[in-house]
Structures are given as structure tokens and as C-alpha cells.
Design an enzyme around this catalytic site. Structure first.
Site, PDB file in Angstrom:
ATOM      1  N   TYR A   1       0.819  -1.225   0.000  1.00 56.23           N
ATOM      2  CA  TYR A   1       0.000   0.000   0.000  1.00 56.23           C
ATOM      3  C   TYR A   1       0.849   1.269   0.000  1.00 56.23           C
ATOM      4  O   TYR A   1       2.052   1.213   0.117  1.00 56.23           O
ATOM      5  CB  TYR A   1      -1.068  -0.012   1.088  1.00 56.23           C
ATOM      6  CG  TYR A   1      -0.709  -0.077   2.556  1.00 56.23           C
ATOM      7  CD1 TYR A   1       0.534   0.235   3.062  1.00 56.23           C
ATOM      8  CD2 TYR A   1      -1.709  -0.430   3.473  1.00 56.23           C
ATOM      9  CE1 TYR A   1       0.781   0.185   4.417  1.00 56.23           C
ATOM     10  CE2 TYR A   1      -1.469  -0.480   4.834  1.00 56.23           C
ATOM     11  CZ  TYR A   1      -0.221  -0.172   5.301  1.00 56.23           C
ATOM     12  OH  TYR A   1       0.014  -0.215   6.647  1.00 56.23           O
ATOM     13  N   GLU A   2       0.167   2.373  -0.203  1.00 55.05           N
ATOM     14  CA  GLU A   2       0.826   3.696  -0.330  1.00 55.05           C
ATOM     15  C   GLU A   2       1.811   3.692  -1.507  1.00 55.05           C
ATOM     16  O   GLU A   2       2.877   4.308  -1.462  1.00 55.05           O
ATOM     17  CB  GLU A   2       1.530   4.039   0.983  1.00 55.05           C
ATOM     18  CG  GLU A   2       1.764   5.514   1.197  1.00 55.05           C
ATOM     19  CD  GLU A   2       0.447   6.280   1.315  1.00 55.05           C
ATOM     20  OE1 GLU A   2       0.349   7.301   0.645  1.00 55.05           O
ATOM     21  OE2 GLU A   2      -0.461   5.848   2.043  1.00 55.05           O
ATOM     22  N   GLY A   3       1.433   3.000  -2.594  1.00 55.29           N
ATOM     23  CA  GLY A   3       2.320   2.838  -3.763  1.00 55.29           C
ATOM     24  C   GLY A   3       3.159   1.592  -3.584  1.00 55.29           C
ATOM     25  O   GLY A   3       3.989   1.533  -2.676  1.00 55.29           O
TER      26      GLY A   3
END
Lengths: 585, 585
Positions: free
Chosen positions: A435-437
Site C-alpha cells: 500500500y501507499e504505492g
């Protein structure tokens, strides 16, 4: 049985002896009062809260998980009470702006508390973490009216935040998202769409949930340049500032995840919900990027924190568990006597301590970027932060996950069952690589954007710092072999960097193909540099010095050689990656 | 949605074009009829069973798990019916002795079917896998009476087997175990003790469970030389061969595990259970070792199978999922167009295909060991099997786990939730690195015992085969760079091997410290050798040839360079590993 103790001594060593934060803060009028005693007492207090309140809820929260009842999310037993205690103690506002009730402490302290939260209870830590991300975005881009209405409650923890970006067909590529926003007569908007993977999307711990939602205005251009950002509260806020009527935001489902079971990851439906624009129309992604560096640093620290929790259990177990005989021993030994068990523990330590140093170095640059009076210092700091953010996010979560797998292996079969908690750390740590890229996206960010940012000034700046440390270490005989290994790694990194920025590997395809290996090479070299800095800072006969020197030597001997093969792998280019036609996969 | 298709074409390619099993089997009277058509039809039939019956139960079995009700284990819905279908079709007796109702097919075929079982439903595959291990031990060491009573039922699948070795304080170090066996007047024994981590310890799929239990006789010497092996059925067998009264074997608990939820891993209590000695008193471990090579090969194949299942889903997803734009493209692309996604998929493929080749090579040596009429051939084959067994067990499960982590990463957030099945593969694959001897223990076995076995003949034999392939490839221009990379890896392996066997790294402590890195170096070099063999076997313009050449080149360019750093890491010796005092960890 396992426990968690916040490594306050290690943290203070880095702040005091390696980074000399006192003199850095002394230059910043807003942080001039942040002295070492203050920092230490904050860290100790946070450590106690994490060990005593949050850690005991970590396994029970995993087993019980969240559930959806009559459309509302119920968090595991004890979470709501812990959250109230957390908010009442003011932990949610540690680094938030004093203008809205925060304590205004530096990022450097915040990130250490974030590490403790992640280590003791990652699912819990995401609630205040996401709230902080929303707070920072609102503060940077929303109108004063919205700020006054929302920030004090969010900073106090009375309301929490959620980030609603992903849709089922728009993940890494947010340009594909379809949620719509229609203007209303009163200047607000009607938001309609479905989002997935929304952490803290709903829960029973606070009286309101403030969603920041990415959506398209009717006249929006296609792709990422047509996305706007909106604030959508779960309950509309009344004139008296209290939550009022429900805003047609509903939970479609809870995701069934590998880990972080105590964190409600929701499918969220916005069915004509009222929202308010944050920032400029069509520039929503840019507004989100304001808080992206901080969020990515936070995610990196999640990998680090969970790895440290796993290390603590593995080391305790290895000192107690009697099994087999050490080389040259005639009696059953604690397994820490076996070289291969030591290898696993040292690999974990070597990563954790260097990872923490890199995090703190970067957080301190964030503080310079925000608080330093000299614009040139702020600019240089911003460049380093931009450069190191993807490295920290990806490397700390990759190595952090690998560390939890090793921490599980130390316990053998006991690592695979629930009892000791090691398998939960593996499952929980795994999300931070995604997550978060995703970490692949982070590597693209490093290679395609950050290396050439500002004409390459940030990377030149960092390499200059590494060179400086290599020079400082040159006359120290006991550091010679460590220095030599770091020098080799750095030479590889410099050579490859040149090929990627203006050499034979500078095409988009080549850089894309090289990205993940390059980020790993970059991170290992930074870790080597910081090991050198740490050993330079502890040249006495203390336990600390013995520990640092031994771990640094281990890192130099047994891990840093990987940089040579990473450089070779990158050097062969993308041909072998692109040769196979897609239909033959 | 995900599915699993057994890679029968790949398997036949290895059997036919790389290993030429037809001519190998032609020399063995008992296998002279095992022709390629027979093999192919067995593999296709097994593949259908796995895809149609076992794969659909994989996720439902994970979600439902096993439960303990009134002291009995209930397996997930559908498992018992699938097991009956499996047994009725004769799959349990595929490679078992025709003397007791088996089909007597070679290990080479068995191991390919094991791969399919592991890929489609690892939890299920352990039931027949453990039964086979028990069957092979009984056949090799038990009295004719026990063989006649138990083997036909076990081979038919009417009864299943379980291996009861581990106790809470005796895992890697079985010498510490405490379960006792007291002689009875009738020549049988009374077994008393508690075992943990017992796979298939109890269930509702078959009418009896036959436990092989390690225990100590009253006069047993301490340590591993005082352990004997006993057969303890759940229900005592009556005169008519049917299960009779309960034998005081009870399930103390089901372990809560990270994965393989549909496999009942039990705490087992033996409360004065009646048992029969298998083999010689105090030589129980030696009897267990009979089936150890086969079991460890099976566990290695579990890592391989689960990795292949994960690959199949990841490749399907990558071809369908539209996200982002490929380098030099103006439209949204399937993510397989992104170099970094290809890198992940190729890493998985490169491991899976070489791992399968190494497995089959070794299984064929096991067949030679068992069936070849020439004693010299049998001896040489036995040496290779002993050498390669720890390599396969550890490397295939380490790389297999890493492959499932990559297969999960390809799917981003969709890999972290249950829906696509990728996160289950990670959880399930993780156990194979631990059980049947942790991978650290395997590495010790390789470095401390197998390298010097038989005066080093097996390792010299293997290195000779590698050299031969390098020579064969020398005149082939299109293989030059692959050959060069394999030659480099092999040079590293030879150099390090010499140092470990009679050089500066030959002390126990040095070898222990080097073991895990050395096993990885060994495995990667073997994979390189087999990639060369595979490319030599496919020099036309077929899809198969294109695929092999591209994947081999990828392996040579992007993975094989790791051998250089592994050699460096090992070369620094154990000093850095041993320096830190235990109390400073």
C-alpha cells in the site's frame, strides 16, 4: 512469552551521538526548546503506552478481527478504550500544528513514536497515522473555514481520517478512477462512487470519520490531470460543530486480508454524499502529494517497527531455547550458540539499526525543510527528503518483511503457530510492501523522477555526504575493512547511477527494468554509510560500542557484498526482461 | 478468476528431451514398460483430478479449516469425499510396491503428481504424502506380520499414516525426546507421551490412522542413539483385519497455524497406547532416515508446486489487468507490458522450471538407486540423491516461498486479500521452509555431512556432470553468454567447496556459519547448469524453445550474478557472526 520494549536507548543514541539533533534544532526558532530531556521523556512515555496498552491487544485483535454488523464496523475488544486513552494523552497531536491544538513537536520525534506504534500494534497505529495524513492535507490545502471546523477535532482524536483513493479498476493508476463530484448551489459537491481498500473507512472508536475522496468534476480532463480532492464526513457537521445527520457514506464490505485483521479495510460507497473541495479543481493528486512523503516515511517505519518486534521475540527465544550442541560443545546449548541462528539475528539487527538511522536522518531533513529559517537549507533538505522517501518506503518494508520471515524461522515450528506471535508479524508486515504505492512503484519514482530531480542536485548532495563519512573513517584502523566494503558498494552505486541518468541505461525501458534492483543497491549503500557513521560515533568500550562494531562488521562482511551482484544484474540491461512475447508467459 | 492447470507439457519436455527417461527406464527390468505414453496419460489424468476436484477445495478448506469436536478432528467440507475419490482411483498407491497392492511406478512420476497435489491443494496433499512416508518406513523395517497387516490398507488409502516425532522440547534436536515405550509380555510395547506438530494426526477421512512414534525404551542410552520407532494405530486391528477398539490415542489440541488450515496439525497424547517396534531397538532414527530422502524431496516439491500455482494466477492477472502505460505507449496497457512486472514473473518462472528439472533429475537418480541392475550405478545414484536432497528441500522451499511473495506482489492490493488466492499460497508455502528439518538444518546437513560423504565422490560426480554440460554448450554461439554466467557461478562454487572441505573454512564453526549461503550458491549453480541443459535440448523455433532461451537468458543475466556475492559473503568467514557476546543480542 513474547513482549515488546521500545528501544529508547537506541533511539537516543542516534539522536544524540549520530545526528546531534540538539544543535540542529537550536537553529530552528520553533524547535529551540526541544531538548534531549524532553525527547527522552516523550519517547519513554510513548514506549510505556505501547508496551502496556497496545501490545497486549495485538494478538487478540488479530484473532478477533473487525466485523460488519448492520452496516457498521465493530473493532476488536479493547481497541476503542485504547484509542480513547491514546487521544486523551494527546498522542494524536504530537507533531500537529499548535494553531489547531497540536503539540508542534518535530517529525523526528513523531517518526520514532510511529515506529513504536507499528511494532506494538500495526492495525491500531494506522488509525492515528491516517488521521495525521488527512490533517496535513487539510492544513496545506483546505479553506480556513474547513480547517477551523475539522482540524481541532481530528488533532484531538475525537474524529479520525481516511483516505479514499483506490477503485477496483484504479490502483497504481489513479488516472482511471470514476467517482464523480457534481457541484451544488451552495458551493459544495455531491460525491458518487465506490472505493476499495479504504483503511479505517469505518469503525466504532470515534464519533466521526472524515474521508478525503478523490473524484472527477463534470468538466474534468481524462487521466490524472482531472482528479479533484473532496472532504466528505461520515456525519455532516452541525452549526455547533457536533456530528449531525448521516452523509450517505456506507460500508459495502470488509476486505478479508492476510493480516492487519484489527484494521477495518473497507469497500466504501458514496451515494450522493456531500463533499467540500480541497485545493484547486483537477489538482487533487497534487494536494495528496503534500502528505505523501510523510505517509511513505510512516509506511517504511511500519516495516521497521514490525521487524524490531519480531527481532525482540526471536532474540529472547534464541537465548532460552535449548536445542542441539554448539560447535565444540558437549552439552545442549541455547540456540543462540549456533552460528546460523546468530546469522539470522544479526541480519535482522543489521537492517533494523541502519533502517532506523536512515529514517531519522530523513525525518530530520523533513524538520529542516519545515522549520529551518534559511531557505537554501530548506531547499536542500527538501531535495534529500524527496530522494530518500521512495528508498525508505520500499527498502524498509522489503527488508522489514524479510526480517520477520527470519524472525519466524528462528523459532522453527513454534514460529508457524499463533502462540509466539511471529507468524502475525509476517502477515502484518506484508501489506506495507503494497500500500501507499507498491514497492515497484517506489522504485520507478526513484529511478525515473528522483535521480534527475533538480538537475540531480539531491543525489549529488547525498553522495557528497557519503564521501565525507568515508573520508572521516579513513584514518581509523579498526574500521578499515568496514570502510572498504562501504567504499566498494558506493563505487557500484555511483557507476550504476551514472549509467541510469546519462549513460547506456537511461531510456525509460532500461530504467524501469533496473528500478527494483537499483533501489536495493541504493538502500544497502545508504545502510553501509550509516553503519560507518554509527561506528564512528561509538568508539569506546561500552556494550553499545561492542554491539555497533560487531553488527557493522557483520553487515560489511555478510550483506554488503550483495551490492556487487545487484550492480551486475542491472548492468546486463533490459534485453532479457523484454525478450519473451507476452503471450508466452 | 484463478485456476490451476498441471504443466504436463513442461513435465513431458523434461522427461523426454532433457532426461531421456525412456532409455534410463529401459535398463531397469521393473520399469521397462514405463513408456512415455503411459507416463503422459498418468500425468494428464492426475492433472485433471487436481484441477477439477482438489483445486476448488483449496480456498474453501483454508477458510473453513479443521476443527476439534468431542475429541475428533473434522476436516473441511468436501475433503472426505475428495479423499475417497482419490483413493478409489488408486492415486495413493502410484509408486507403492505391487507386493502390497501398489502400482510400482517410478519415483519420477510420483514426484510430478506430488507437485500437482501441492499446487492444487497442499493441505490435502499432505494426507497421502505422510501415508506414503509411513508405508515406505514400514516396508523397509517392519516385520512381515506388520507389513501384511498394515500395508495393503495404507496403500489403498483405507487407512492413513502420521509421523509422530516432535515434542515440545525436542524439535530439531530429537535426542531430547521423552516419550517412553515399555515392553509388554506379548512382545508389543506401551507408549506414553505427548507429541506436537503432528500432521494428519487425526481426521474423519479414513477409518484408521497409523502413527509411527519415536520413543525411548527403559534401557535406552541418552540422546539420539536411544530412540526407537513404534507403530501405534488409532484403532487396534482385529483378527479379521478391521479396526477394533480405541488405542488411547487422543488429540490434545489443534495448532493454530499461519497456513495449511485444512491440514489437521495435532498435539497428540499417547496414554499407554499399544505399539509395535519397527526395526532395531534404539535405532529408530536410522529407520526414519530410510524415508527421509523421499520426504524431503516431497517437501521441496511442495515449495515448487505452490510457486507454480501462484505463477499461473499472477501471469493470468498480468495479461488481463489494465493499469498504467508501458514505456513508449500512449494507451493503458496490461501490466505485463511493464518491465518490472515481467521481472517478477520471469524470476518466478526461472526458478520454477529449473527447480522442476532439479527435482526430476534427483527423482530419476532415486529410481536408479532402487531399480537399476548394476550395483555401481545404484551406488553412484545413491550418492547423488544424498547430496541433492538437502539442496532440494531447502532451496525449493526458500525460492518457492520467495516466488509466492512475488506472485502476490504482481497483484498489488488484490494480492493481499483472499479473493485471488495469492495470500494463501504465501501462508501455505511458508511451512515447507520449517518442517521435515528446517532449511538451516538442511544446510548443515549439506555442508557438514554430504560434501564429505563417501570421500567426496558424490560432489565430484555432480561437478563432473556440470563440467560436461559446460563443454557441450561451448560450441553453441547463441548460448555463449548463458554458458559464461554458469561457468562463473560454477567457478565460485568449486572454489568455496574446496575451502569448506579441506581449506581455511573447514572447521565445524566455519561450515555452520557458511551453510545457508553455501546451499543457496549450490542451488543457483545447479539451476544454471539445468538451464543450460534445457536450452541445449530445445534448439528449434518452437514456442517452447523461445520460452526456454528467454528465461535462461534472464536467469543468467539477472539472478546468477548473486553467486558472486554469496561466494564473497562466505569467504569472509565466521568471525563477524561469532563476535557479539550472546547477552548483547
Amino acid at each position: 512469552m513474547p513482549s515488546y520494549k521500545a528501544p529508547v536507548d537506541e533511539m537516543m543514541f542516534l539522536l544524540r551521538d549520530v545526528l546531534d539533533v540538539r544543535s540542529v534544532f537550536a537553529d530552528m526558532p520553533e524547535q529551540a526548546d526541544t531538548d534531549e530531556d524532553t525527547i527522552q521523556s516523550v519517547l519513554e512515555e510513548a514506549g510505556r503506552f505501547c508496551s502496556d496498552i497496545l501490545y497486549p491487544l495485538n494478538m487478540t485483535g488479530d484473532v478477533e478481527g473487525c466485523r460488519l454488523e448492520n452496516g457498521a464496523v465493530i473493532t476488536p475488544k479493547g481497541f476503542a478504550a485504547a484509542y480513547h486513552a491514546f487521544s486523551e494523552a494527546g498522542w494524536g497531536g504530537l507533531s500537529a500544528s499548535p494553531d489547531y491544538g497540536g503539540q508542534g513537536l518535530p517529525r523526528t520525534i513523531q517518526i520514532l513514536v510511529d515506529e513504536m506504534l507499528s511494532a506494538s500494534n500495526l492495525s491500531f497505529g494506522l488509525f492515528p497515522g491516517l488521521t495525521r495524513g488527512a490533517v496535513e492535507t487539510i492544513e496545506a490545502h483546505a479553506t480556513d473555514n474547513l480547517k477551523t471546523l475539522y482540524l481541532p477535532k481530528m488533532i484531538a482524536g475525537t474524529w479520525t481520517g481516511a483516505m479514499a483513493l483506490t477503485e477496483s479498476n484504479a490502483g497504481s493508476d489513479l488516472g482511471l478512477l470514476k467517482t464523480t463530484a457534481k457541484p451544488r448551489d451552495d458551493g459544495s459537491y455531491t460525491i458518487t462512487g465506490t472505493k476499495i481498500f479504504i483503511s479505517s473507512g469505518d469503525h466504532d472508536m470515534a464519533e466521526n470519520v472524515i474521508h478525503l475522496v478523490l473524484a472527477r468534476l463534470p468538466d474534468a480532463p481524462a487521466g490524472t490531470k482531472g482528479i479533484s480532492l473532496f472532504l466528505c464526513p461520515k456525519f455532516l457537521v452541525r452549526g455547533d460543530g457536533k456530528p449531525g445527520v448521516h452523509n450517505n457514506i456506507s460500508v459495502g464490505a470488509l476486505e478479508h486480508k492476510m493480516g492487519i485483521h484489527a484494521q477495518p479495510t473497507c469497500v466504501m460507497n458514496y451515494d450522493g454524499s456531500q463533499g467540500w473541495l480541497i485545493g484547486t479543481p483537477h489538482r487533487g493528486l497534487a494536494a495528496m502529494f503534500t502528505m505523501m512523503n510523510a505517509e511513505r516515511l510512516f509506511v517504511g517505519v511500519q516495516g521497521l517497527g514490525v521487524a524490531d518486534a519480531s527481532y525482540q521475540t526471536a532474540a529472547t527465544y534464541a537465548l532460552e531455547r535449548l536445542q542441539g550442541r554448539a560447535p565444540n560443545s558437549n552439552t545442549t546449548s541455547p540456540i543462540i550458540a549456533h552460528p546460523d541462528v546468530r546469522r539470522m539475528l544479526l541480519s535482522m539487527r543489521a537492517f533494523i539499526e541502519a533502517g532506523r538511522a536512515l529514517t531519522l536522518f530523513t525525518a530530520l531533513e523533513m524538520d529542516k525543510e519545515k522549520f529551518h529559517p534559511d531557505p537554501a537549507m530548506r531547499h536542500a533538505a527538501a531535495g534529500l527528503v524527496a530522494l530518500l522517501t521512495p528508498v525508505i518506503k520500499a527498502a524498509l518494508t522489503d527488508f522489514g518483511f524479510e526480517a520477520t520471515v527470519q524472525g519466524q524461522q528462528v523459532l522453527g515450528g513454534h514460529g508457524y503457530i499463533r502462540e509466539w506471535g511471529q507468524e502475525q508479524y509476517v502477515r502484518d508486515a506484508r501489506i506495507a510492501m503494497i500500500y501507499e504505492g507498491t514497492n515497484g512503484i517506489q522504485a520507478q519514482d526513484l529511478v525515473l523522477r528522483k535521480l534527475t530531480l533538480d538537475d540531480g542536485q539531491p543525489v549529488a548532495h547525498l553522495f557528497g555526504l557519503i564521501r565525507k563519512t568515508l573520508n572521516t573513517a579513513e584514518p581509523v584502523p579498526e574500521l578499515a575493512s568496514i570502510r572498504h566494503a562501504v567504499q566498494n558498494a558506493f563505487t557500484h552505486l555511483e557507476t550504476v547511477t551514472k549509467r541510469l541518468t546519462d549513460g547506456d541505461l537511461s531510456s525509460t525501458e532500461e530504467r524501469n527494468a533496473a528500478a527494483v534492483d537499483y533501489l536495493r543497491l541504493f538502500a544497502l549503500t545508504c545502510f553501509g554509510w550509516l553503519w560507518l557513521k554509527m561506528t564512528l560515533a561509538t568508539r569506546d568500550n561500552s556494550d553499545q560500542a561492542i554491539r555497533k562494531l560487531a553488527t557493522a562488521q557483520f553487515f560489511a562482511d555478510r550483506i554488503l557484498p550483495q551490492t556487487a551482484s545487484l550492480a551486475s544484474q542491472i548492468g546486463t540491461g533490459s534485453a532479457a526482461i523484454m525478450a519473451l512475447p507476452a503471450e508466452l508467459f
